[in-house]
Design a protein around this motif. Structure first.
Motif, PDB file in Angstrom:
ATOM      1  N   LYS A   1      23.250 -53.580  80.132  1.00 53.17           N
ATOM      2  CA  LYS A   1      24.098 -54.895  80.070  1.00 53.17           C
ATOM      3  C   LYS A   1      23.956 -55.537  78.712  1.00 53.17           C
ATOM      4  O   LYS A   1      22.785 -55.974  78.556  1.00 53.17           O
ATOM      5  N   ALA A   2      25.270 -55.451  78.095  1.00 55.28           N
ATOM      6  CA  ALA A   2      24.887 -56.525  76.893  1.00 55.28           C
ATOM      7  C   ALA A   2      25.028 -57.927  77.146  1.00 55.28           C
ATOM      8  O   ALA A   2      25.126 -58.611  78.149  1.00 55.28           O
ATOM      9  N   ALA A   3      24.730 -58.799  76.201  1.00 56.47           N
ATOM     10  CA  ALA A   3      24.688 -60.243  76.357  1.00 56.47           C
ATOM     11  C   ALA A   3      25.913 -60.885  76.683  1.00 56.47           C
ATOM     12  O   ALA A   3      26.164 -61.825  77.474  1.00 56.47           O
ATOM     13  N   ASP A   4      27.015 -60.205  76.553  1.00 55.86           N
ATOM     14  CA  ASP A   4      28.458 -60.856  76.714  1.00 55.86           C
ATOM     15  C   ASP A   4      28.917 -60.099  78.018  1.00 55.86           C
ATOM     16  O   ASP A   4      29.950 -60.305  78.436  1.00 55.86           O
ATOM     17  N   GLY A   5      28.212 -59.307  78.795  1.00 55.28           N
ATOM     18  CA  GLY A   5      28.582 -58.689  80.056  1.00 55.28           C
ATOM     19  C   GLY A   5      29.152 -57.530  80.013  1.00 55.28           C
ATOM     20  O   GLY A   5      29.384 -56.907  80.810  1.00 55.28           O
ATOM     21  N   SER A   6      29.429 -56.930  78.676  1.00 58.05           N
ATOM     22  CA  SER A   6      30.139 -55.429  78.794  1.00 58.05           C
ATOM     23  C   SER A   6      28.970 -54.480  79.048  1.00 58.05           C
ATOM     24  O   SER A   6      27.643 -55.042  78.988  1.00 58.05           O
ATOM     25  N   ARG A   7      29.217 -53.417  79.338  1.00 61.75           N
ATOM     26  CA  ARG A   7      28.267 -52.590  79.607  1.00 61.75           C
ATOM     27  C   ARG A   7      28.199 -51.304  78.257  1.00 61.75           C
ATOM     28  O   ARG A   7      29.513 -50.941  77.614  1.00 61.75           O
ATOM     29  N   LEU A   8      26.970 -51.047  77.980  1.00 61.04           N
ATOM     30  CA  LEU A   8      26.618 -49.859  76.817  1.00 61.04           C
ATOM     31  C   LEU A   8      26.139 -48.558  77.663  1.00 61.04           C
ATOM     32  O   LEU A   8      25.084 -48.479  78.116  1.00 61.04           O
ATOM     33  N   PRO A   9      26.920 -47.645  77.800  1.00 62.38           N
ATOM     34  CA  PRO A   9      26.490 -46.166  77.990  1.00 62.38           C
ATOM     35  C   PRO A   9      25.364 -45.685  77.139  1.00 62.38           C
ATOM     36  O   PRO A   9      25.706 -45.500  75.839  1.00 62.38           O
ATOM     37  N   VAL A  10      24.449 -45.334  77.651  1.00 59.27           N
ATOM     38  CA  VAL A  10      23.253 -44.762  76.795  1.00 59.27           C
ATOM     39  C   VAL A  10      22.640 -43.451  77.350  1.00 59.27           C
ATOM     40  O   VAL A  10      22.669 -43.433  78.687  1.00 59.27           O
ATOM     41  N   LEU A  11      21.900 -42.746  76.591  1.00 59.42           N
ATOM     42  CA  LEU A  11      21.049 -41.638  76.921  1.00 59.42           C
ATOM     43  C   LEU A  11      19.498 -42.231  76.705  1.00 59.42           C
ATOM     44  O   LEU A  11      19.078 -42.520  75.517  1.00 59.42           O
ATOM     45  N   VAL A  12      18.697 -42.102  77.836  1.00 51.92           N
ATOM     46  CA  VAL A  12      17.375 -42.627  77.640  1.00 51.92           C
ATOM     47  C   VAL A  12      16.429 -41.863  77.756  1.00 51.92           C
ATOM     48  O   VAL A  12      16.386 -40.789  78.578  1.00 51.92           O
ATOM     49  N   THR A  13      15.328 -41.679  76.990  1.00 59.19           N
ATOM     50  CA  THR A  13      14.274 -40.948  77.001  1.00 59.19           C
ATOM     51  C   THR A  13      12.774 -41.832  76.789  1.00 59.19           C
ATOM     52  O   THR A  13      12.870 -42.598  76.027  1.00 59.19           O
ATOM     53  N   SER A  14      11.872 -41.554  77.860  1.00 65.25           N
ATOM     54  CA  SER A  14      10.852 -42.457  77.840  1.00 65.25           C
ATOM     55  C   SER A  14       9.422 -41.739  77.930  1.00 65.25           C
ATOM     56  O   SER A  14       9.602 -40.421  78.762  1.00 65.25           O
ATOM     57  N   THR A  15       8.495 -42.019  77.135  1.00 65.08           N
ATOM     58  CA  THR A  15       7.345 -41.250  77.579  1.00 65.08           C
ATOM     59  C   THR A  15       6.021 -42.574  77.448  1.00 65.08           C
ATOM     60  O   THR A  15       6.167 -43.494  77.040  1.00 65.08           O
ATOM     61  N   VAL A  16       4.990 -42.137  78.201  1.00 62.13           N
ATOM     62  CA  VAL A  16       3.820 -43.074  78.592  1.00 62.13           C
ATOM     63  C   VAL A  16       2.839 -42.787  77.463  1.00 62.13           C
ATOM     64  O   VAL A  16       2.461 -41.643  77.411  1.00 62.13           O
TER      65      VAL A  16
END
Length: 423
Positions: free
Chosen positions: A112-127
């Motif tokens: 969710k962007a600050a203006d309420g719009s949506r940003l489609p993303v691909l997420v990769t996370s590591t610990v």
């Protein structure tokens, strides 16, 4: 010759650089480049504590979302940036898998962007873990998927449109196919009839056809044929053949003359660079005798022979040898034969989609063949028109996808009298 003092020619304004100073400058340059790469990378970077609170975020991701750094660092969690659906997925799948595996990659989410719009993303996370193996923080890389989402949306739209177009084509083909076949077989007093049309592909109109129709008082004509090819071109030939056969039979019902007329029409209309032809078997039915039997005269133009299944359990092909394809030669040879159908006898006509079907469920399987069909008929006899067609339908079902051509069957049966059935 005098010697030049190097010290006098040197630039006294340039300070001497010590090796340590150059190393320090190089290190500072590397540090500055690394920091700039982090802040302005083509992807977003995010570091969170184990509870999800944002500890560090790069400028790229801030610009995408329209936030100031102070709005997020130390105040928001990564889950706070997700949509409702994304937050639910994060809690039930993303976070548990990350804790179990220490890494999760390529997950499609929406921020969710600050203006309420949506940003489609691909997420990769590591610990990230410490020297003792204990988790310290979570590093997340975020890729902008707006272009990919737009491409996927357009691809889905195109696929849906293609499926709708295919359904329209199927409907058109089915409608066209129905116009090439009689809506119902006419009633012939003293005769039971049945037919079946097996469609091998819903995407193309087949070239098989059949019909049964009255002629002069006490006589009926019938035919079954197979046009070379599929699609609109084959449908045009099928329609021409069907109506030509009917018209020719009214003019002269002799089966050989009927096929000769069709041969002349096809050869005249399609004798250029794109010749068209078909195989046809045409028959003339007339009642014969007081026992309810029928006399059948058959003419064949290159068509598979008809099967005669007798009331006594005997079955065999009716000989119509050397009949030539209809439409290829100006004067095609037409093979004829005559037979009597006694009570309990069944005559079965079929197209070659049946005998050329693969017995295995792949293109490498053997063809079913004429001999196998004859053996099948011998085990089936005696039978009725409905029984014969039902048995052929069941046989086609056993081939599955091995039936790669349309198949038409037409069966004629003289029913036994009630006393004969009881006997």
């Amino acid at each position: 010759m005098c010697k030049t003092d190097d010290s006098e020619n040197s630039d006294s304004s340039t300070p001497d650089r010590q090796p340590g100073d150059e190393q320090a400058m190089f290190s500072a340059l590397l540090e500055d480049s690394a920091q700039d790469l982090y802040e302005h990378a083509p992807c977003g970077y995010l570091s969170t504590l184990l509870d999800g609170k944002i500890a560090k975020i790069n400028t790229t991701l801030l610009d995408w979302l329209g936030y100031d750094r102070g709005d997020l660092v130390g105040r928001k969690t990564f889950a706070d940036l997700l949509t409702v659906g994304g937050r639910l997925y994060h809690e039930t799948h993303f976070a548990p898998l990350l804790r179990m595996q220490g890494e999760i990659s390529g997950i499609a989410l929406e921020l969710k962007a600050a203006d309420g719009s949506r940003l489609p993303v691909l997420v990769t996370s590591t610990v990230r873990t410490g020297s003792d193996g204990q988790p310290l923080l979570i590093r997340t890389t975020v890729f902008d998927a707006r272009d990919r989402r737009a491409y996927e949306t357009e691809l889905l739209r195109a696929r849906q449109e293609s499926e709708r177009e295919r359904e329209r084509l199927k409907s058109l083909n089915a409608t066209l196919q129905k116009t090439l076949l009689p809506p119902a077989l006419v009633n012939v007093p003293g005769l039971d009839v049945a037919a079946h049309y097996h469609i091998a592909s819903l995407d193309e109109v087949g070239g098989d056809f059949y019909d049964l129709f009255p002629l002069a008082a006490g006589t009926w004509g019938f035919f079954l044929g197979d046009v070379c090819g599929k699609g609109a071109a084959a449908a045009a030939i099928t329609s021409l053949a069907r109506y030509t056969l009917r018209a020719a039979a009214v003019y002269d019902p002799d089966p050989a003359a009927v096929l000769a007329n069709l041969n002349t029409v096809l050869n005249h209309e399609y004798n250029g660079d794109d010749p068209r032809f078909c195989t046809v078997i045409f028959g003339l039915l007339t009642p014969d005798g007081d026992d309810g039997g029928f006399r059948v005269t058959l003419a064949s133009g290159g068509h598979p022979p008809a099967l005669l299944m007798r009331a006594d359990g005997h079955a065999d092909y009716l000989p119509t040898p050397d009949g030539q394809l209809i439409g290829v030669l100006p004067d095609a040879h037409i093979a004829t034969t005559t037979v009597r159908l006694d009570p309990g006898d069944t005559l079965l006509l079929h197209t070659d989609g049946l005998t050329e079907a693969h017995t295995a469920h792949n293109s490498e399987g053997d063809r079913y063949g004429d001999d196998a069909l004859l053996e099948f008929a011998q085990t089936l006899a005696p039978t009725t028109a409905v029984g014969a067609v039902a048995a052929i339908r069941d046989l086609l079902d056993t081939f599955g996808t091995g039936v790669d051509d349309d198949t038409a069957v037409l069966a004629l049966n003289v029913p036994r009298s009630t006393s004969e059935e009881q006997t």
